[in-house]
Scaffold this motif. Structure first.
Motif, mmCIF file in Angstrom:
data_model
loop_
_atom_site.group_PDB
_atom_site.id
_atom_site.type_symbol
_atom_site.label_atom_id
_atom_site.label_comp_id
_atom_site.label_asym_id
_atom_site.label_seq_id
_atom_site.Cartn_x
_atom_site.Cartn_y
_atom_site.Cartn_z
ATOM 1 N N LEU A 1 3.733 4.673 -3.622
ATOM 2 C CA LEU A 1 3.435 3.760 -4.738
ATOM 3 C C LEU A 1 4.568 2.777 -4.999
ATOM 4 O O LEU A 1 4.336 1.604 -5.261
ATOM 5 N N LEU B 1 5.041 1.519 -12.563
ATOM 6 C CA LEU B 1 3.770 2.213 -12.365
ATOM 7 C C LEU B 1 2.959 2.283 -13.661
ATOM 8 O O LEU B 1 1.729 2.371 -13.621
ATOM 9 N N PRO C 1 -5.123 3.139 -4.411
ATOM 10 C CA PRO C 1 -5.310 2.108 -5.433
ATOM 11 C C PRO C 1 -6.724 2.235 -5.986
ATOM 12 O O PRO C 1 -7.659 2.474 -5.232
ATOM 13 N N TYR D 1 -4.940 4.242 -10.735
ATOM 14 C CA TYR D 1 -5.015 4.748 -9.374
ATOM 15 C C TYR D 1 -6.089 5.827 -9.300
ATOM 16 O O TYR D 1 -6.462 6.421 -10.307
#
Length: 184
Positions: free
Chosen positions: A95, A126, A156, A131
């Motif tokens: 990520l 993040l 994703p 996600y």
């Protein structure tokens, strides 16, 4: 599976090893337990700090080579509830595009070893992102001390196409905003 369904499942199902997909938004990085650990460069297990070295019990190595590894607890939520998802090194690095060992370094040896930075800049980025998490539940997730779900993969999030609606007479109700024919 929604977050609420996931939380309900661990209270009602028998202990088992099972995987689920859950799409959720990251709302916070929990820092109570830090964001990394000092792990074995061979097997990734947490090392035991000795006076002048590190020991890896699984590798049976008394002078193990230490490497910084991610261990990040993400607070996540969807429209149905919230939970804590635990991400380890490979998943979090996928990520952030930054290895934990590149985000900080280990200073000192043995019992004096410390990480030289509080939180890498890539982790707060993040927060606010959605996600799809593949979660692996094990027996311990079903116990009373359950606190987080372990992430085995992260994808994703993608928007899904709307489901068609059908009328009661068997014909399809079409949305006038959608094209009625497709050119070849």
């Amino acid at each position: 599976m929604t977050v609420s369904e996931l939380n309900q499942f661990i209270f009602t199902a028998d202990p088992q090893i099972i995987e689920f997909l859950c799409t959720a938004k990251v709302t916070e990085i929990q820092l109570d337990e830090g964001w990394c650990y000092i792990g074995c460069s061979t097997c990734s297990k947490k090392l035991i700090r000795e006076e002048t070295s590190f020991t890896c019990v699984p590798c049976n190595e008394t002078n193990a080579v230490a490497k910084l590894k991610y261990r990040v607890i993400l607070s996540v939520s969807d429209d149905t509830g919230s939970a804590a998802f635990l991400g380890f090194d490979e998943e979090v690095a996928s990520l952030t595009h930054v290895l934990a060992s590149d985000a900080a370094q280990i200073v000192g040896i043995g019992t004096n070893a410390q990480v030289d930075i509080d939180l890498p800049r890539s982790l707060p980025n993040l927060v606010g992102s959605t996600y799809t998490f593949q979660l692996r539940l094990k027996d311990f997730n079903f116990g009373p001390n359950h606190r987080s779900f372990t992430i085995s993969r992260i994808f994703p999030a993608r928007d899904l196409a709307p489901k068609p609606t059908f009328s009661q007479e068997g014909g399809e109700d079409t949305d006038q905003s959608l094209p009625q024919s497709v050119a070849t």
